[in-house]
Design an enzyme around this catalytic site. Structure first.
Site, PDB file in Angstrom:
ATOM      1  N   SER A 106      -1.122  -9.690  16.232  1.00 11.53           N
ATOM      2  CA  SER A 106       0.146  -9.991  16.896  1.00 11.53           C
ATOM      3  C   SER A 106       0.715  -8.679  17.416  1.00 11.53           C
ATOM      4  O   SER A 106       0.306  -7.594  16.978  1.00 11.53           O
ATOM      5  CB  SER A 106       1.120 -10.608  15.882  1.00 11.53           C
ATOM      6  OG  SER A 106       2.441 -10.610  16.367  1.00 11.53           O
ATOM      7  N   TYR A 113       5.465 -10.703   7.559  1.00  5.45           N
ATOM      8  CA  TYR A 113       4.621 -10.960   8.731  1.00  5.45           C
ATOM      9  C   TYR A 113       4.175  -9.650   9.362  1.00  5.45           C
ATOM     10  O   TYR A 113       2.992  -9.480   9.706  1.00  5.45           O
ATOM     11  CB  TYR A 113       5.403 -11.800   9.737  1.00  5.45           C
ATOM     12  CG  TYR A 113       4.618 -12.194  10.967  1.00  5.45           C
ATOM     13  CD1 TYR A 113       3.782 -13.309  10.944  1.00  5.45           C
ATOM     14  CD2 TYR A 113       4.713 -11.464  12.149  1.00  5.45           C
ATOM     15  CE1 TYR A 113       3.064 -13.681  12.058  1.00  5.45           C
ATOM     16  CE2 TYR A 113       3.996 -11.826  13.270  1.00  5.45           C
ATOM     17  CZ  TYR A 113       3.179 -12.939  13.226  1.00  5.45           C
ATOM     18  OH  TYR A 113       2.461 -13.304  14.341  1.00  5.45           O
TER      19      TYR A 113
END
Length: 279
Positions: free
Chosen positions: A157, A170
């Site tokens: 990501s 995350y």
């Protein structure tokens, strides 16, 4: 002068065809994972998807089965370490020979560090990072045993390069995915296994739509291309990394992010606006 269509077709088929290959994809019931499965199936790969036990099979049945490839569905909770350990042996027991492993499943939770629940921290690290290690290692061991070639594609990501507020677990997990990709690639390159990752930017899915709609203006200021990604924007990247076209590429994290991580675009926009006001 352009080559005859048949020559061009044969050339691109030799680079990108996945006919006869089998791809195992986690988190493939919807969103990015389903787009990955669709792209690989269109290139001829047979598809094995891993869904959460509570997850609907509708997306796979609607979008993948009509593409005339073999489709296998496995159910596992990747937050459960025992289920993760048991998953790849189940795939092998089903008679599948996996050539491409796409480690895509992931979850997120937004909350300040001071209030962040420990159970969320451990769950996100387990699903986003640890499950990929266990499954990637099992896949690699099988490829080495067969003296074959294989491709591992991890989903990272922009959060694997940057840090945003309220996303501590995350962010840590996706930085870990980048490191995992590099470590695996270093050790497995001599075993015929390429290991790379895709780092999507802000992508419109069922899970992100509400957040992007409510915070869209602020997010768009950070993207030089000026729009959010659709899941279809990621299909070319996964096909490239799964195909023979990328056989000499390993240890890379390919950002598909509209330029998000390479430019402080929001600051540039503010600076330009300020300069205009002075004119």
């Amino acid at each position: 002068m352009s080559p005859p269509p048949s020559i061009a077709s044969d050339y691109f088929a030799s680079l990108f065809s996945l006919a006869g290959k089998t791809a195992l994809i986690t988190g493939a019931g919807r969103g990015v994972g389903l787009a990955y499965a669709r792209a690989l199936a269109r290139a001829g790969a047979n598809i094995a998807v891993v869904l959460h036990p509570s997850e609907s099979e509708d997306g796979v049945n609607t979008e993948i089965r009509p593409l005339s490839v073999d489709v296998h569905i496995f159910k596992a909770d990747l937050g459960d370490r025992d289920q993760v350990r048991d998953l790849f042996p189940q795939v092998l027991a089903a008679g599948l020979t996996v050539d491409i492993f796409v480690n895509n499943a992931g979850i997120a939770h937004r909350e300040s560090i001071l209030d962040y629940p420990e159970d969320k921290w451990y769950a996100i690290l387990q699903i986003n990072l640890s499950a990929g290690f266990v499954l990637g290692r099992a896949f690699a061991a099988d490829v080495v045993r067969r003296q074959a070639r294989g491709k591992i594609i991890n989903t990272s990501s922009v959060g694997g390069f940057l840090a945003s507020r309220n996303t501590v677990a995350y962010t840590a997990a996706k930085h870990g995915v980048n490191a995992l990709t590099k470590s695996f690639s270093t050790e497995l390159a001599g075993q015929g296994i390429n290991v790379n990752a895709i780092a999507p930017g802000y992508t419109v899915t069922e899970l992100t739509r509400k957040n992007l709609e409510s915070n869209g203006a602020g997010f768009l200021k950070r993207i030089p291309i000026g729009r959010f990604a659709e899941t279809s924007d990621l299909e070319g990247a996964v096909l490239f990394l799964a195909s023979p076209a990328s056989d000499y590429i390993t240890g890379q994290v390919l950002a598909v992010d509209g330029g998000r991580i390479v430019s402080d675009f929001e600051a540039d926009v503010v600076a330009v606006d300020a300069a205009k006001e002075k004119l």
